[in-house]
Design a protein around this motif. Structure first.
Motif, PDB file in Angstrom:
ATOM      1  N   GLU A 210      39.766  24.900  54.247  1.00  0.00           N
ATOM      2  CA  GLU A 210      39.035  26.140  54.398  1.00  0.00           C
ATOM      3  C   GLU A 210      39.716  27.144  55.316  1.00  0.00           C
ATOM      4  O   GLU A 210      39.217  28.233  55.505  1.00  0.00           O
ATOM      5  CB  GLU A 210      37.627  25.846  54.920  1.00  0.00           C
TER       6      GLU A 210
ATOM      7  N   GLU B 107      42.717  29.768  56.915  1.00  0.00           N
ATOM      8  CA  GLU B 107      43.648  30.790  56.449  1.00  0.00           C
ATOM      9  C   GLU B 107      45.024  30.397  56.971  1.00  0.00           C
ATOM     10  O   GLU B 107      45.181  30.117  58.149  1.00  0.00           O
ATOM     11  CB  GLU B 107      43.257  32.152  57.003  1.00  0.00           C
TER      12      GLU B 107
ATOM     13  N   VAL C 287      36.087  31.074  52.486  1.00  0.00           N
ATOM     14  CA  VAL C 287      36.487  31.401  53.861  1.00  0.00           C
ATOM     15  C   VAL C 287      36.501  32.909  54.086  1.00  0.00           C
ATOM     16  O   VAL C 287      36.976  33.675  53.254  1.00  0.00           O
ATOM     17  CB  VAL C 287      37.876  30.812  54.178  1.00  0.00           C
ATOM     18  N   VAL C 288      35.973  33.296  55.231  1.00  0.00           N
ATOM     19  CA  VAL C 288      36.111  34.668  55.715  1.00  0.00           C
ATOM     20  C   VAL C 288      37.178  34.605  56.796  1.00  0.00           C
ATOM     21  O   VAL C 288      36.993  33.960  57.825  1.00  0.00           O
ATOM     22  CB  VAL C 288      34.787  35.203  56.296  1.00  0.00           C
TER      23      VAL C 288
ATOM     24  N   LYS D 273      39.177  38.936  61.515  1.00  0.00           N
ATOM     25  CA  LYS D 273      39.422  40.381  61.510  1.00  0.00           C
ATOM     26  C   LYS D 273      40.756  40.626  62.213  1.00  0.00           C
ATOM     27  O   LYS D 273      41.026  40.057  63.265  1.00  0.00           O
ATOM     28  CB  LYS D 273      38.287  41.095  62.241  1.00  0.00           C
TER      29      LYS D 273
ATOM     30  N   VAL E 175      39.999  37.896  46.146  1.00  0.00           N
ATOM     31  CA  VAL E 175      39.682  38.207  47.532  1.00  0.00           C
ATOM     32  C   VAL E 175      38.938  39.530  47.584  1.00  0.00           C
ATOM     33  O   VAL E 175      39.141  40.411  46.742  1.00  0.00           O
ATOM     34  CB  VAL E 175      40.965  38.264  48.402  1.00  0.00           C
TER      35      VAL E 175
ATOM     36  N   GLU F  19      37.926  43.686  53.036  1.00  0.00           N
ATOM     37  CA  GLU F  19      37.101  44.666  53.732  1.00  0.00           C
ATOM     38  C   GLU F  19      37.999  45.476  54.657  1.00  0.00           C
ATOM     39  O   GLU F  19      38.743  44.907  55.449  1.00  0.00           O
ATOM     40  CB  GLU F  19      35.993  43.963  54.511  1.00  0.00           C
TER      41      GLU F  19
ATOM     42  N   ASN G   8      38.395  44.808  45.881  1.00  0.00           N
ATOM     43  CA  ASN G   8      38.302  43.511  45.197  1.00  0.00           C
ATOM     44  C   ASN G   8      39.594  43.280  44.435  1.00  0.00           C
ATOM     45  O   ASN G   8      40.001  44.127  43.633  1.00  0.00           O
ATOM     46  CB  ASN G   8      37.123  43.492  44.229  1.00  0.00           C
TER      47      ASN G   8
ATOM     48  N   THR H  46      39.280  42.576  57.072  1.00  0.00           N
ATOM     49  CA  THR H  46      38.636  41.264  57.080  1.00  0.00           C
ATOM     50  C   THR H  46      38.693  40.746  55.645  1.00  0.00           C
ATOM     51  O   THR H  46      37.908  41.182  54.804  1.00  0.00           O
ATOM     52  CB  THR H  46      37.169  41.330  57.560  1.00  0.00           C
TER      53      THR H  46
ATOM     54  N   ARG I 236      38.064  38.174  52.611  1.00  0.00           N
ATOM     55  CA  ARG I 236      37.090  37.138  52.254  1.00  0.00           C
ATOM     56  C   ARG I 236      37.475  36.549  50.906  1.00  0.00           C
ATOM     57  O   ARG I 236      37.620  37.290  49.941  1.00  0.00           O
ATOM     58  CB  ARG I 236      35.686  37.724  52.111  1.00  0.00           C
ATOM     59  N   ASN I 237      37.635  35.237  50.863  1.00  0.00           N
ATOM     60  CA  ASN I 237      37.855  34.603  49.564  1.00  0.00           C
ATOM     61  C   ASN I 237      36.579  34.820  48.768  1.00  0.00           C
ATOM     62  O   ASN I 237      35.493  34.449  49.198  1.00  0.00           O
ATOM     63  CB  ASN I 237      38.156  33.113  49.730  1.00  0.00           C
TER      64      ASN I 237
ATOM     65  N   GLN J 196      33.694  30.418  46.083  1.00  0.00           N
ATOM     66  CA  GLN J 196      33.262  29.277  46.895  1.00  0.00           C
ATOM     67  C   GLN J 196      33.969  27.994  46.477  1.00  0.00           C
ATOM     68  O   GLN J 196      33.831  26.969  47.133  1.00  0.00           O
ATOM     69  CB  GLN J 196      31.747  29.098  46.771  1.00  0.00           C
TER      70      GLN J 196
END
Length: 138
Positions: A31, A33, A62-63, A66, A82, A85, A93, A109, A111-112, A115
């Protein structure tokens, strides 16, 4: 006989607990990065600047932290998707085959979006020499 049953039961419980701990450790590892630098090269006609190429992997759901990059960063998605943000701007996206560039010091930031599936990309950044790949932001 009771002793055998007791030893078997305790062994089974301890084995199940060890398995659960192992699965959690493996899950936590997947999980994260991760960044792996593939190449760093000085730009021949631009004194004081370099190009860096790295691979980014982000586990399912996973997020990532930042952060910002000190140079222009261009991302090419190899696998997965991904949501990128961008502070003060609309999120981007991206899915496999997409590319996107981000200006220097843009706070991000990632974000995958899945899930279940990992996100993998190749990133190219042009920046002043000696700068870090990413700078954490609180």
């Amino acid at each position: 006989m009771r002793r055998t049953v007791l030893v078997f039961t305790v062994g089974t419980i301890l084995g199940a607990m060890a398995g659960a701990v192992g699965v959690r450790a493996l899950s936590a590892e997947q999980e994260s990065e991760k960044r792996k630098v593939l190449d760093t090269t000085d730009l021949a006609d631009v004194p004081g600047y370099e190009v860096r190429i790295w691979r980014t992997d982000i586990g399912p759901g996973v997020v990532a932290a930042k952060h910002y990059h000190p140079g222009t960063e261009c991302n090419y998605v190899l696998e997965g998707s991904v949501i990128l943000e961008k502070e003060g701007e609309a999120a981007v996206n991206m899915k496999a085959g997409d590319a996107h560039c981000v200006r220097p010091r843009q706070i991000l930031t990632p974000r995958n979006a899945s899930q279940t599936d990992p996100y993998k990309s190749v990133v190219v950044m042009i920046s002043p020499k000696g700068q870090p790949l990413a700078v954490p932001v609180k």
